[in-house]
Design an enzyme around this catalytic site. Structure first.
Site, PDB file in Angstrom:
ATOM      1  N   SER A 227      80.166  64.007  45.511  1.00  0.00           N
ATOM      2  CA  SER A 227      79.156  63.765  44.479  1.00  0.00           C
ATOM      3  C   SER A 227      79.736  63.169  43.198  1.00  0.00           C
ATOM      4  CB  SER A 227      78.407  65.063  44.143  1.00  0.00           C
ATOM      5  OG  SER A 227      79.271  65.997  43.527  1.00  0.00           O
TER       6      SER A 227
ATOM      7  N   LYS B 299      79.970  68.665  37.793  1.00  0.00           N
ATOM      8  CA  LYS B 299      78.993  67.637  37.435  1.00  0.00           C
ATOM      9  C   LYS B 299      79.166  67.224  35.967  1.00  0.00           C
ATOM     10  CE  LYS B 299      76.552  67.516  41.327  1.00  0.00           C
ATOM     11  NZ  LYS B 299      77.550  68.244  42.145  1.00  0.00           N
TER      12      LYS B 299
END
Length: 205
Positions: free
Chosen positions: A122, A159
């Site tokens: 990701s 993230k």
């Protein structure tokens, strides 16, 4: 110097980090709280073992009577590699530590406190790849745009952080992943640390 057990290494690292951050060693009670001991007496026993191995000197009569020895200054503790994180447990709990790597924490700015093995792709667009070791500086707050290690409910993720009012968005660096939206009025989110560097997969294994 005789080798240290993983727990002794963890305590010695905690002492060094506390001195670096605050200018003073932790108390026995602080050590017990941070490492999940039932009492300060348990911390005292580990400190005595470290003193016998020449890592520290214990000065009686004061709660912060711990001093690093000159010999210990030559010892490289390395950084703990965190594996799977159990729900509700501190990320640096001993049971989460897979092993220690002989990496100088100060090669990263700010200094790294632990390594986290990257799972998934990701964050691939900024060079954080599957299997990499992410160097993380332990902290509890983040600014917009920083790459963080965050715990959302019981899941730990890496993230890019963005906060808008009571809503936090955790953005991936991969077009295949939608942002994670966290409404702080009804969901829990904990910042575990700031990403400060990457050790490429296999480079230190």
């Amino acid at each position: 110097m005789r080798p240290l057990t993983p727990r002794q290494t963890e305590i010695l690292e905690l002492i060094k980090r506390n001195i670096a951050d605050t200018g003073m060693p932790p108390t026995r009670a602080e050590i017990a709280t941070r490492l999940g001991f039932k009492s300060a007496n348990a911390a005292e026993e580990h400190l005595k073992a470290l003193a016998k191995k020449g890592c520290i000197e214990i000065m009686p009569g004061t709660s912060r009577g711990i001093r690093l020895t000159q010999e210990d200054a030559e010892v490289e503790l390395g950084l703990p590699l965190i594996g799977q994180v159990a729900a509700g447990e501190p990320i640096l709990a001993q049971e989460h530590v897979e092993q220690y790597f002989q990496v100088d924490p100060h090669m990263f700015k700010p200094a790294a406190n632990f390594l986290l093995r990257v799972r998934g792709d990701s964050m691939k667009n900024i060079g954080i790849l599957e299997g990499d070791l992410l160097a993380v500086h332990k902290m509890q707050e983040a600014k917009n745009g920083q790459v963080v290690v965050a715990r959302v409910e019981d899941d730990v993720t890496v993230k890019r952080f963005e906060k808008k009012g009571n809503v936090i968005y955790l953005h991936a660096e991969n077009e295949d992943y939608a942002p994670i939206k966290v409404d702080l009025t009804c969901q829990s989110l904990t910042i575990e640390g700031l990403a400060v560097g990457v050790i490429r997969n296999g480079a230190w294994l």
